[in-house]
Write a protein that holds these residues in place. Sequence first.
Motif, PDB file in Angstrom:
ATOM      1  N   ASN A  90      -1.964 -12.182  18.698  1.00  0.00           N
ATOM      2  CA  ASN A  90      -1.490 -10.891  19.204  1.00  0.00           C
ATOM      3  C   ASN A  90      -0.270 -10.478  18.384  1.00  0.00           C
ATOM      4  OD1 ASN A  90      -1.194  -8.627  20.729  1.00  0.00           O
ATOM      5  ND2 ASN A  90      -0.170  -9.676  22.450  1.00  0.00           N
ATOM      6  N   THR A  91      -0.509  -9.892  17.226  1.00  0.00           N
ATOM      7  CA  THR A  91       0.569  -9.644  16.274  1.00  0.00           C
ATOM      8  C   THR A  91       1.025  -8.191  16.298  1.00  0.00           C
ATOM      9  OG1 THR A  91      -0.985  -9.132  14.520  1.00  0.00           O
ATOM     10  CG2 THR A  91      -0.323 -11.430  14.742  1.00  0.00           C
ATOM     11  N   GLU A  92       2.258  -7.982  15.830  1.00  0.00           N
ATOM     12  CA  GLU A  92       2.812  -6.627  15.770  1.00  0.00           C
ATOM     13  C   GLU A  92       2.484  -5.938  14.444  1.00  0.00           C
ATOM     14  OE1 GLU A  92       6.965  -7.014  16.447  1.00  0.00           O
ATOM     15  OE2 GLU A  92       6.744  -7.734  18.520  1.00  0.00           O
ATOM     16  N   ASP A  93       1.988  -6.682  13.472  1.00  0.00           N
ATOM     17  CA  ASP A  93       1.767  -6.098  12.150  1.00  0.00           C
ATOM     18  C   ASP A  93       0.316  -5.658  11.920  1.00  0.00           C
ATOM     19  OD1 ASP A  93       0.783  -8.640  12.139  1.00  0.00           O
ATOM     20  OD2 ASP A  93       1.690  -9.250  10.232  1.00  0.00           O
ATOM     21  N   GLN A  94      -0.453  -5.529  12.994  1.00  0.00           N
ATOM     22  CA  GLN A  94      -1.848  -5.112  12.856  1.00  0.00           C
ATOM     23  C   GLN A  94      -1.939  -3.721  12.231  1.00  0.00           C
ATOM     24  OE1 GLN A  94      -4.004  -5.071  16.542  1.00  0.00           O
ATOM     25  NE2 GLN A  94      -5.805  -4.084  15.685  1.00  0.00           N
ATOM     26  N   VAL A  95      -1.120  -2.784  12.700  1.00  0.00           N
ATOM     27  CA  VAL A  95      -1.141  -1.409  12.182  1.00  0.00           C
ATOM     28  C   VAL A  95      -0.792  -1.405  10.700  1.00  0.00           C
ATOM     29  CG1 VAL A  95      -0.064   0.873  12.349  1.00  0.00           C
ATOM     30  CG2 VAL A  95      -0.581  -0.418  14.427  1.00  0.00           C
ATOM     31  N   GLU A  96       0.192  -2.234  10.334  1.00  0.00           N
ATOM     32  CA  GLU A  96       0.640  -2.313   8.941  1.00  0.00           C
ATOM     33  C   GLU A  96      -0.497  -2.776   8.024  1.00  0.00           C
ATOM     34  OE1 GLU A  96       3.888  -4.974   6.502  1.00  0.00           O
ATOM     35  OE2 GLU A  96       4.349  -4.441   8.579  1.00  0.00           O
ATOM     36  N   TRP A  97      -1.240  -3.795   8.460  1.00  0.00           N
ATOM     37  CA  TRP A  97      -2.328  -4.303   7.623  1.00  0.00           C
ATOM     38  C   TRP A  97      -3.499  -3.326   7.562  1.00  0.00           C
ATOM     39  CZ3 TRP A  97      -1.922  -7.519   3.922  1.00  0.00           C
ATOM     40  CH2 TRP A  97      -0.941  -8.512   3.960  1.00  0.00           C
ATOM     41  N   ASN A  98      -3.765  -2.624   8.655  1.00  0.00           N
ATOM     42  CA  ASN A  98      -4.824  -1.611   8.627  1.00  0.00           C
ATOM     43  C   ASN A  98      -4.443  -0.462   7.694  1.00  0.00           C
ATOM     44  OD1 ASN A  98      -6.746  -2.814  10.290  1.00  0.00           O
ATOM     45  ND2 ASN A  98      -5.716  -2.114  12.161  1.00  0.00           N
ATOM     46  N   LEU A  99      -3.136  -0.167   7.607  1.00  0.00           N
ATOM     47  CA  LEU A  99      -2.660   0.862   6.681  1.00  0.00           C
ATOM     48  C   LEU A  99      -2.903   0.440   5.230  1.00  0.00           C
ATOM     49  CD1 LEU A  99      -1.223   3.576   6.310  1.00  0.00           C
ATOM     50  CD2 LEU A  99       0.962   2.331   6.309  1.00  0.00           C
ATOM     51  N   VAL A 100      -2.721  -0.855   4.957  1.00  0.00           N
ATOM     52  CA  VAL A 100      -3.009  -1.380   3.610  1.00  0.00           C
ATOM     53  C   VAL A 100      -4.464  -1.100   3.241  1.00  0.00           C
ATOM     54  CG1 VAL A 100      -3.261  -3.503   2.249  1.00  0.00           C
ATOM     55  CG2 VAL A 100      -1.212  -3.160   3.643  1.00  0.00           C
ATOM     56  N   LEU A 101      -5.378  -1.349   4.186  1.00  0.00           N
ATOM     57  CA  LEU A 101      -6.804  -1.086   3.937  1.00  0.00           C
ATOM     58  C   LEU A 101      -7.058   0.387   3.669  1.00  0.00           C
ATOM     59  CD1 LEU A 101      -8.686  -3.265   6.590  1.00  0.00           C
ATOM     60  CD2 LEU A 101      -8.710  -3.559   4.107  1.00  0.00           C
ATOM     61  N   GLN A 102      -6.430   1.255   4.470  1.00  0.00           N
ATOM     62  CA  GLN A 102      -6.618   2.701   4.292  1.00  0.00           C
ATOM     63  C   GLN A 102      -6.099   3.156   2.927  1.00  0.00           C
ATOM     64  OE1 GLN A 102      -4.747   4.631   7.668  1.00  0.00           O
ATOM     65  NE2 GLN A 102      -5.825   3.291   9.087  1.00  0.00           N
ATOM     66  N   GLU A 103      -4.945   2.605   2.527  1.00  0.00           N
ATOM     67  CA  GLU A 103      -4.341   3.000   1.253  1.00  0.00           C
ATOM     68  C   GLU A 103      -5.229   2.626   0.070  1.00  0.00           C
ATOM     69  OE1 GLU A 103      -0.451   1.307   1.013  1.00  0.00           O
ATOM     70  OE2 GLU A 103       0.500   2.962   2.077  1.00  0.00           O
ATOM     71  N   VAL A 104      -5.740   1.400   0.077  1.00  0.00           N
ATOM     72  CA  VAL A 104      -6.552   0.970  -1.068  1.00  0.00           C
ATOM     73  C   VAL A 104      -7.877   1.726  -1.090  1.00  0.00           C
ATOM     74  CG1 VAL A 104      -7.657  -1.038   0.012  1.00  0.00           C
ATOM     75  CG2 VAL A 104      -7.293  -1.013  -2.441  1.00  0.00           C
ATOM     76  N   ALA A 105      -8.430   2.030   0.080  1.00  0.00           N
ATOM     77  CA  ALA A 105      -9.680   2.799   0.135  1.00  0.00           C
ATOM     78  C   ALA A 105      -9.470   4.195  -0.455  1.00  0.00           C
ATOM     79  CB  ALA A 105     -10.176   2.908   1.579  1.00  0.00           C
ATOM     80  N   ALA A 106      -8.350   4.832  -0.114  1.00  0.00           N
ATOM     81  CA  ALA A 106      -8.049   6.166  -0.646  1.00  0.00           C
ATOM     82  C   ALA A 106      -7.779   6.104  -2.150  1.00  0.00           C
ATOM     83  CB  ALA A 106      -6.834   6.749   0.083  1.00  0.00           C
ATOM     84  N   PHE A 107      -7.147   5.027  -2.592  1.00  0.00           N
ATOM     85  CA  PHE A 107      -6.828   4.851  -4.012  1.00  0.00           C
ATOM     86  C   PHE A 107      -8.113   4.751  -4.839  1.00  0.00           C
ATOM     87  CE2 PHE A 107      -4.592   3.183  -7.676  1.00  0.00           C
ATOM     88  CZ  PHE A 107      -3.292   3.643  -7.516  1.00  0.00           C
ATOM     89  N   ILE A 108      -9.074   3.968  -4.318  1.00  0.00           N
ATOM     90  CA  ILE A 108     -10.351   3.782  -5.029  1.00  0.00           C
ATOM     91  C   ILE A 108     -11.091   5.110  -5.162  1.00  0.00           C
ATOM     92  CG2 ILE A 108     -12.632   2.703  -4.888  1.00  0.00           C
ATOM     93  CD1 ILE A 108     -11.284   0.387  -3.369  1.00  0.00           C
ATOM     94  N   GLU A 109     -10.975   5.957  -4.142  1.00  0.00           N
ATOM     95  CA  GLU A 109     -11.747   7.201  -4.104  1.00  0.00           C
ATOM     96  C   GLU A 109     -10.995   8.393  -4.692  1.00  0.00           C
ATOM     97  OE1 GLU A 109     -12.658   7.528   0.022  1.00  0.00           O
ATOM     98  OE2 GLU A 109     -13.881   5.710   0.043  1.00  0.00           O
TER      99      GLU A 109
END
Length: 582
Positions: A192-211
């Motif tokens: 039960n971590t507080e950094d879940q949102v932060e890591w999901n943001l990393v995924l969103q950023e790299v997905a947008a970067f690729i596209e």
Amino acid sequence: MHSLISSWTEFALKEIMSSGGAEDDIPQAERKTVTDFCYLLDKSKQLFNGLRDLPQYGQKQWQSYFGRTFDVYTKLWKFQQQHRQVLDNRYGLKRWQIGEIASKIGQLYYHYYLRTSETSYLNEAFSFYSAIRQRSYYSQVNKEDRPELVVKKLRYYARFIVVCLLLNKMDVVKDLVKELSDEIEDYTHRFNTEDQVEWNLVLQEVAAFIEADPVMVLNDDNTIVITSNRLSETGAPLLEQGMIVGQLALADALIIGNCNNQVKFSELTIDMFRMLQALEREPMNLASQMNKPGMQESTEKPARRENPHKYLLYKPTFSQLYTFLAASFKELPANSVLLIYLSATGVFPSGRSDSEGPYDFGGVLTNSNRDIINGDAIHKRNQSYKEMHCLHPGDLYPFTRKPLFIIVDSSNSVAYKNFTNLFGQPLVCLLSPTAYPKALQDQSQRGSLFTLFLNNPLMAFLFVSGLSSMRRGLWEKCQDYLRKINRDIAQLLTHSRSIDQAFLQFFGDEFLRLLLTRFIFCSATMRMHKIFRQETRNYPESYPQLPRDETVENPHLQKHILELASILDVRNVFLENTLDDY
């Protein structure tokens, strides 16, 4: 040093005891192996952590420290390979610990690339990161009830993705993103971590970067072709015999990104990413792999010049930017050029000023602690003061004592038209349009069109022509034709009788020559394009001004652009008789 070793000896023996044997039962040689390993491990961590304390600017003082760090990690890596069985039995060496060592070596190579701009070090980083994945060094981490170990694994993935992006290994990136997504889901489910949102943001950023690229190049089976935009041997137009150009060489570059809503990943905006690739050659061993075994001719070819050194500054404050700028200026070798690339939100002056000096036209934004609403340009609150977080043209005046090449991609780029060359050194500013036609404005988050033209002019040309995909065969045909256009632009520049000599002073350097020819191609394309001709704000400009009739509005160049449009069957978006419209 002795106290350090003795403390690690004590720690090592405790480790040995905990593995089930009495201290007296352990052969002396094995005890020494564990002690030596612990010492090397501790020393490597000390040196690695010390890298954070090194100044990020300046090219001299860090080299010896990096050398010592590499030496210790080399010894540590070889040591654990040679004594793996003893370390497994007596120390309890886990696979994730080996992965951590490999990951640190990968980080070392990546940071060495950042310091030197030598792309071959990216390949070394890739090798170590790839080995971690292939050998599943982190596979057992998820079985341990330690969230901090899982975070190490996630950070490894993020770093590996950055290296793959820089090497244009997009297929690997997509696999890594999928694996990282699964790992994040498992991590957030178990802890039960507080950094879940932060890591999901990393995924969103790299997905947008690729596209972010607006055009896809496709093979016949509809798989995407990965194109590289680094300087290749056929990239820059060759200088013809008799061309009189300067002997200056691009030695240093500051690449600054401060656009608020632009796609980014790991403190690298898409504009910064594109510009850094435009200032690099292909990695050497990647290029040699293109040859068949036994056919390599590298010994027969002259040694290629190294890449210009770069500083990548994501949202720097004014003081940070000035510190790096001063360090670059100080260390610039003789007969060399400093390049400043600014991709940043525009800062406009409010109210009228009695004077028209280099601090009266605004400039571009540097970072501050204030929030910016919707990425809008900053206007100063009190009309009697200048905006203190703005980089004005006047701020760059001290650095015009040496050859300076400036690229400004901003809604207030034209502020940098108001330069005065005080010291008589070569000085050129390439300035983006300050606005784009409405049909293209929605794409600004995926990077600036102007920077895309400087990085990948064919992709930019296809994009403004309304094309979103292209077959590989047609792409390569157009690239060949674009090389012909570049050669002709080079001739137009060097044969011009009225061009400012500053352009020719920079034209001897391959990187700057390519940027100048791409800039002229970009300007000519936009001046001929129907939707860009609604207002002059849609055109790039330069300081000093180029002779329009001999360069960006040359009929010979316009004919080439129409021919390229014909190859792509998009001639209808361009005006046929542009000169008649003035």
